[in-house]
Design a protein around this motif. Structure first.
Motif, PDB file in Angstrom:
ATOM      1  N   ASN A 100       1.197  -1.305  -0.163  1.00  0.00           N
ATOM      2  CA  ASN A 100       0.053   0.216   0.223  1.00  0.00           C
ATOM      3  C   ASN A 100       0.907   1.688   0.431  1.00  0.00           C
ATOM      4  OD1 ASN A 100       0.679  -0.048   2.575  1.00  0.00           O
ATOM      5  ND2 ASN A 100      -1.209  -0.525   3.225  1.00  0.00           N
ATOM      6  N   LEU A 101       0.238   2.491  -0.295  1.00  0.00           N
ATOM      7  CA  LEU A 101       0.980   3.605  -0.078  1.00  0.00           C
ATOM      8  C   LEU A 101       2.200   3.864   1.033  1.00  0.00           C
ATOM      9  CD1 LEU A 101       1.581   6.456  -1.506  1.00  0.00           C
ATOM     10  CD2 LEU A 101      -0.636   7.122   0.011  1.00  0.00           C
ATOM     11  N   GLY A 102       1.977   3.065   2.126  1.00  0.00           N
ATOM     12  CA  GLY A 102       2.704   3.520   3.453  1.00  0.00           C
ATOM     13  C   GLY A 102       3.555   2.426   3.560  1.00  0.00           C
ATOM     14  N   HIS A 103       3.834   1.579   2.928  1.00  0.00           N
ATOM     15  CA  HIS A 103       4.688   0.008   2.671  1.00  0.00           C
ATOM     16  C   HIS A 103       5.615   1.128   1.138  1.00  0.00           C
ATOM     17  CE1 HIS A 103       5.583  -3.917   1.670  1.00  0.00           C
ATOM     18  NE2 HIS A 103       6.069  -3.057   2.542  1.00  0.00           N
TER      19      HIS A 103
END
Lengths: 325, 442, 650
Positions: free
Chosen positions: B237-240
């Protein structure tokens, strides 16, 4: 082959600040918002704590604004003449908290009176259970007169009052201190100026955990790179242990982006700018997202679509925690 | 590890011979430390020092260059985690994805729009860098046809993506003399991709959802003789993705970890991914759709983030309207140093008095500094007046100079016939008073 | 074009000028002196005149009150004549002196172990020749050269044509016995080069001194030491305001003035005039000897790069324009007559080398005399004058920079600022509960204004007592009538009008405080940038050496409190007085030192502060009392906590 990722262990952390007070705490809010507390750079969950997600505020005015983009006036047209309805609509649009920006003059073109300001603030407080930030009109004398009245009339609500600037902060800080509110402190895109204002305010006796700092960011295309780097530097300084920078950051990409020509003007612009409405929302969204990446704790927006996008992004950024810890 | 100026100085001859073009060895050492000069400029450096210095200056992130006829897009060679530490050098290449399943006519139309798209931002023409073709039908011929279709209208560098390397080969034969990017090699497919990349001198994108695999793959591929590698950290995801990108940059810079010492590529669907890729370390970004209203802000964001932060903080020169000025309201002049601008603009804004603020290009210096350095003189002021066509905007031609440059009033008068030149106060804080007492009084 | 008549001071003869002439220009035509400390830029407000009849067009009325304007006062340098007028020029402020050397002429120690026979380049020889006759028809010059070669071993001696003119008469007047003065520079290849400086008839008294002068041309003050070159004894130390001050107080104003028609020549003549005046005074001051200016045979000159350009009559225009490159850093050797000095016309004038446009020979000379280039200790050398120049380093390396601190510490650009002369408040104390000040005045009389040290002291006291906050804002919530709203915003009254000499309140305004903050911030930022440029923490500085006349009056404690000087133990600070003239003196005596000063100039690395953001960042951080990063000033922090200042509003 396992890769050894070096981890940054920081000695400092950002202060945790709560906006709004529940009835049990002497206020009337249905929910409070807590920001700050980071012990790592933005969303670096693998090496520190990001205990509170950045939050999104929607900016509303006490009356129909004179200088907003026609696109925004259209978006909020049903509620724009009534701050209470506007606040409710903002809450429905997903705001975590509300920013009420008072106008210099009322509908009749007369200077907004302290009573009128108090009435607007109270109406908004009744219409929404979200915490509230109140900005003065941005002119020292008017700010001081209106904010003191608002502050006294809402004692105990833990509002954030703004905007403190280096040339005018004493009155706002004093009234916030006396009435259990917070302040926001704005400085023009400079690490040292930000720190200096925090020192001046805390020298007056206001505890640091009642100050939100607004480093001013500039919009995309209008100096965002300075804001971006100033925020990164402030956050790095905070993590390195510099007490006077360990404050959550509030930024106003809505205000910045919507005063850009790209958002304000729909006609007579180059074809390469594309569709007006989408461009304007992109302008706000990209400004806000870039600032979230550089450490913003509160982003103040104006368009509901931007709110949706930014909130979705924050959710994903926070969700990574489970993947790396 | 980068050496400081003094550390480098100690390795230099310390004779101050000036042959390098700098007045002292220490000055040269500081320039070396800042990577603004080549060591070879010193004719007398010892072999031993040379070896030490060259080792310390090897770029931790490999420079990758995608080329086509007349175009080049570079990534890599970055040296910092945060732009304020020095600067970000190579703007991430912006590529638009086109699927090979699209009808040929659509491919052509889009490719042509991309070829022709140009938007002017503060005097600079910004462009999209190229096209990324994605084989979504698993047919090599379709890819080849798509390349042909694109090349019939667009000369910009290409990226070719397919699950199977074999599907790229027919297309690559069409790209003689170019350096495209191909990919994405994965743990299963890397060998074939590496052979193809080597054969066609293409850069190779390597994708994995974790750093261990990425590092392992890049080492294997390098073992096959392919060094132009681009990493695609495919986060969940974006954070990853943010964490992976950050970790790659950090390993390369702080640990000098060679297996991840390559630029990265980010596939972006959402606005958040795009903003993040530009702000946080991507060497290339591939966006799913092309629209002017999106390309413009993305190109501007990229331009902004990649400006040199060591330059003085400037605001855009030009005319700023404060508090809704009318044609009879005065014009205040100042320089484009941001703090100067802010202090003037804030005073006027705060006073509620309407005025035009004319910001002259003084190369980011404050009024007195700029004047002392000859960057804020009558000629420049007159030029600024003409550049924004002020004569047409105001009916009452009143120009207020900062008090610190009262000396210029005579010259400005002769440069701007028909204008009434007033000398304002020295300090911004006195502007409202000056406005009320002097400008409003007559 | 129309012409108008301008009458000055009710004189009977008006001057006639073209329309558009400035009052200052008309005054010059009328032979009336009007001081223009800012060089006629309309910045300083000191050229006020009163127009008693007629009207002028005022480009700027800076520093004039509405009442002043009503009464016809205007700035002479900004007032354009567009009709017949009568002007009254007030009596111009006389420059009163309180120069360092007048007050405390220090005993100068010659260089330890000074051995003139090896170190002094100026040599005196006695030669005796056989006269020419019908047999020996060698010409006079060849005859002289032969003796120089055979008796003294000089293969070639440079003899200026002006000396050639008198050779024949001198030889005959002395009956073929002459005293010759040579300036001899030893070189690496063992063949010294020699220049003839003078040739006098007869053998002179062996014990009579050989005279030389060491000169420092400061932007504000010119200093000259008259020296016996053989003993090294300084026989007179004199100083005088640089007469160029009338044409601008700072270097930038002078450069601009030099660009005006005839400006350069005027400035050159003014400074040479000052030096000549000093030579005469110095000669008269010498006890036990009769010295005339003509006896001075060698001069070394230090001074900032602009002063050096102006002294030699070289246009300094490019010094102020980016990228700030001067015409020269090292001037060629000249002779006294080339620039109009009244020393011996053939006297060698050695202009010492500088480093850059804003780091001149005054700094290289200062580094030399302070021994920065020979110490093991990490040394910060600072020369605060009209400009702030500084050097960091040791014998291993030296870095230097210059920051435009502005003239605030010299009392300029501050409403009630003045130079350190009689009537200046030089120290202030403020009561921490009543906020009432007490002060000390130079000369002990009534105050007229505040000088640099007084301003530093005042700012430090205001800060430590909470009269101002850390940003320099006056605390309006304190109950004292001394904090009030003035014409330029808030101000603090230092002396009420009945205490002052001129019957007006002496105040410090918010704008003044900003000017002081800027000045101190520029200097401290300079320190930090130098330290950062080489990656050395400023706190590791082992000694701070302060040169320049201003240093004499600097109070270390107060200077640290406002963040002007780094927070180091007081014993690490050393005040050296005029290091530039001392360096010039060393170079005057010893060729070793003269060589060393060239080495200093070539090895000192100049950091241009305007090249990037580093300085600006450091400057903004220093625009605070004492500094945004309080941890840099631990003793101030401790003192603040002790005094437990309440910043709270009541």
């Amino acid at each position: 082959m396992p890769v050894e990722v070096p981890k940054e262990k920081w000695p400092g952390s950002v202060r945790t600040i709560t906006l709004g007070a529940l009835p049990s705490e002497g206020g009337t809010r249905k929910r409070v918002v807590t920001v700050g507390g980071e012990t790592a750079m933005p969303f670096m969950h693998f090496e520190g704590e990001i205990p509170n997600p950045p939050v999104v505020a929607i900016e509303i005015k006490d009356r129909k604004p004179d200088d907003w983009s026609p696109l925004l006036l259209e978006t909020w047209k049903d509620v724009i003449d009534d701050p209470a309805q506007w606040a409710a609509a903002a809450e429905a649009a997903g705001a975590d908290l509300i920013v009420l920006a008072l106008s210099l003059t009322n509908r009749n073109g007369e200077p907004t009176s302290p009573d009128e300001a108090v009435a607007s603030v109270k109406a908004v407080l009744r219409a929404t259970g979200l915490p509230l930030i109140v900005f003065g009109p941005g002119q020292a004398e008017a700010d001081n007169a209106l904010l003191v009245a608002v502050s006294e009339a809402t004692k105990g609500e833990r509002l954030a009052l703004g905007i403190c600037e280096d040339k005018n902060y004493r009155t706002i800080v004093a009234t916030a201190m006396a009435n259990d509110h917070l302040v926001t402190a704005r400085t023009p895109m400079d690490v040292n100026l930000a720190k200096q204002l925090n020192i001046l305010i805390s020298d007056m006796g206001l505890p640091l955990d009642r100050i939100l700092m607004d480093p001013t960011t500039g919009a995309l295309g209008y100096g965002i790179e300075y804001g971006f780097s100033v925020m990164e530097r402030l956050r790095l300084a905070a993590l390195q242990g510099d007490k006077m920078t360990q404050l959550p950051m509030i930024v106003t990409p809505g205000f910045e982006a919507w005063k850009a020509k790209e958002s304000k003007v729909g006609e007579g612009v180059p074809a390469s700018w594309g569709d007006w409405l989408n461009r304007a929302i992109n302008w706000e969204t990209l400004t806000a997202l870039t600032l979230v990446e550089s450490g913003a704790d509160i982003v103040v927006l104006r368009h509901p679509e931007s709110v949706k996008r930014v909130k979705a992004a924050i959710e994903e950024l926070m969700a990574a925690k489970s993947l790396v810890s | 590890m980068a050496l400081s100026g003094i550390q480098i100085y100690k390795l230099l001859p310390q004779t101050n011979c000036k042959e390098c073009g700098f007045p002292t060895c220490l000055a040269f050492a500081m320039k070396l430390a800042a990577k603004q000069v080549e060591l070879s400029a010193c004719p007398y450096v010892s072999e031993e020092s040379k070896a030490l210095l060259e080792e310390s200056s090897a770029p931790p992130i490999r420079l990758i260059s995608l080329k086509s006829d007349g175009y080049e897009v570079k990534a890599g060679n970055e040296v910092v985690m945060y732009r304020h530490e020095k600067t970000f050098y190579n703007k991430p290449g912006l590529f638009v994805k086109i699927k090979t399943s699209s009808p040929e006519a659509d491919v052509k139309t889009l490719a042509q729009r991309i070829q022709e798209y140009r938007v002017n931002y503060v005097g600079i023409d910004l462009e999209v860098d190229g096209i990324a073709l994605e084989d979504d039908t698993n047919e090599g011929e379709k890819m080849k046809n798509a390349v042909k279709a694109v090349r019939s209208v667009c000369k910009k560098p290409l990226m070719l993506f397919a699950t199977s390397a074999a599907n790229l080969e027919p297309a690559l034969t069409e790209l003689n003399g170019e350096s495209p990017l191909i990919g994405c090699a994965t743990a299963d497919s890397w060998e074939k991709f590496a052979e193809l990349a080597k054969q066609y001198k293409a850069s190779l994108a390597v994708m994995a959802d974790n750093l261990d695999t990425l590092a392992e793959l890049s080492e294997k591929i390098k073992g096959k003789g392919v060094e132009d590698i681009v990493l695609v950290p495919h986060g969940k995801n974006l954070g990853h993705e943010l964490i992976l990108q950050t970790q790659i940059r950090r390993l390369a810079l702080k640990s000098n970890y060679r297996p991840l010492g390559y630029p990265t590529l980010a596939f972006c669907q959402t606005h958040a991914q795009m903003a993040q890729a530009i702000a946080k370390y991507a060497g290339f970004l591939v966006i799913d759709t092309f629209a002017e209203e999106l390309a413009y802000p993305l190109l501007v964001l990229r331009q902004n983030i990649y400006t040199d932060p060591q330059k003085p903080i400037q605001v855009q020169p030009g005319l700023y309207e404060i508090n809704n000025p009318q044609p009879t309201d005065p014009v205040l002049v100042t320089t484009n140093f941001s703090i100067t601008y802010f202090s003037v603009a804030n005073e006027v804004e705060g006073s509620g008095l309407p005025a035009y603020l004319l910001v002259a290009d003084a190369e980011g210096m404050s009024v007195l500094t700029a004047w002392a350095a000859g960057k804020f003189d009558a000629e420049r002021i007159a030029k600024a007046v003409k550049a924004v066509n002020l004569d047409a905007k105001v009916t009452r031609k009143r120009l207020v100079l900062p008090g610190a440059v009262a000396v210029l009033s005579g010259e400005v008068e002769s440069e701007l016939p028909g204008w009434e030149i007033r000398v304002g106060p020295r300090e911004a804080v006195d502007i409202p008073k000056f406005y009320k007492q002097v400008l409003q009084a007559n | 074009m129309a012409v108008y008549r301008v009458t000055f001071n009710h004189q009977t003869e008006p001057v006639v000028v073209k329309s558009g002439t400035l009052i200052t220009e008309a005054a010059r035509l009328a032979g009336i002196e009007i001081n223009q400390p800012c060089g006629g830029q309309g910045r300083c407000g000191r050229c006020v005149v009163q127009v008693t009849d007629g009207k002028v067009r005022q480009r700027s009325a800076l520093r004039l009150s509405a009442e002043d304007i009503q009464m016809g006062y205007c700035l002479a340098c900004q007032s354009v004549i567009e009709g017949d007028i009568s002007v009254v020029v007030p009596e111009q402020e006389k420059i009163e002196r309180r120069l360092v050397t007048d007050r405390t002429a220090i005993e100068v120690q010659p260089i330890p172990g000074y051995a003139p026979e090896y170190q002094q380049t100026l040599k005196r020889y006695f030669l005796e020749f056989s006269p020419p006759d019908y047999e020996d028809q060698t010409d006079d010059l060849s005859r002289l050269q032969k003796h120089l070669r055979t008796d003294l071993g000089f293969e070639e001696v440079e003899i200026p044509i002006s000396l050639l003119k008198k050779i024949s008469s001198v030889l005959r007047e002395g009956n073929w016995q002459v005293t010759v003065y040579l300036d001899v520079l030893s070189t690496n290849d063992g063949n010294p080069t020699a220049r003839m400086v003078d040739l006098l008839p007869n053998r002179c008294d062996e014990d009579s001194p050989m005279w030389g002068a060491a000169i420092d041309i400061g932007t504000t003050t010119v200093t000259l030491w008259l020296v016996d070159l053989w003993t090294g004894i300084v026989h007179a130390q004199v100083a005088e305001y640089n007469a160029q001050i009338r044409r601008g107080e700072d270097v930038i104003s002078r450069i601009i003035y030099a660009d005006k028609e005839g400006g350069l020549q005027e400035l050159q003549e003014l400074v040479v005039g000052t030096i000549n005046q000093l030579i005469e005074i110095a000669c008269k001051r010498v006890k036990h000897h009769r010295v005339s200016p003509q006896d001075i045979l060698k001069l070394t000159v230090a001074g900032n790069t602009t002063m050096m350009h102006l002294f030699l009559g070289i246009p300094p225009s490019y010094i102020r324009l980016a990228p700030f490159v001067p015409t020269f850093n090292q001037a060629p050797l000249i002779r006294a007559k080339d620039v109009g000095l009244i020393a011996n016309p053939h006297a060698v004038v050695d202009c010492l080398p500088g480093v850059a446009s804003y780091v001149g020979a005054d700094i290289t000379a200062g580094v030399l005399s302070a021994g920065v280039d020979s110490t093991d200790q990490l040394t910060l050398f600072l020369d605060v004058g009209t400009n702030g120049e500084m050097v960091l380093g040791s014998k291993e390396w030296l870095v230097t920079c210059a920051c435009s601190a502005g003239p605030a510490f010299e009392g300029a650009g501050v409403r009630d600022g003045m130079r350190a002369t009689t009537g200046a408040i030089e120290e202030v104390w403020i009561h921490s509960e009543t906020y009432e000040p007490t002060y000390r005045v130079i000369g002990g009389g009534k105050p007229r204004g505040i000088c640099g040290s007084g301003l530093i002291s005042l700012l430090a006291e205001m800060f430590m007592t909470g009269v101002v906050d850390k940003a320099g804002n006056l605390n309006t919530s304190l109950s004292t009538p001394r904090i009030r709203e003035g014409e330029h915003g808030m101000e603090y009254v230092v002396a009420w009008k009945d205490e002052t000499e001129h019957g007006r309140d002496i105040v410090i305004t918010r704008v003044d405080i900003d000017n002081l903050l800027r000045a101190k911030a520029a200097i401290y930022a300079g320190f930090l940038v130098l330290a950062q440029s080489v990656g050395v923490p400023l706190e590791e500085t082992e000694q701070v050496l302060i040169g320049g006349s201003f240093g004499k009056y600097l109070n270390v404690e107060k200077s640290i409190q406002i963040g002007l000087l780094p927070d180091l133990p007081w014993e690490k600070f050393n005040f050296l007085g005029n290091t530039a003239v001392k360096g010039a003196y060393f170079a005057l005596l010893s060729q070793e030192y003269r060589t060393r000063i060239h080495e200093i100039a070539s090895k000192m690395t100049y950091i241009e502060l305007s090249a990037d953001n580093t300085f600006y960042e450091a400057f903004m951080a220093a625009m605070f009392l004492p500094h945004t990063d309080l941890s840099r000033f631990p003793t101030v922090l401790a003192a603040l906590q002790d005094s437990n200042i309440q910043f709270q509003t009541n």
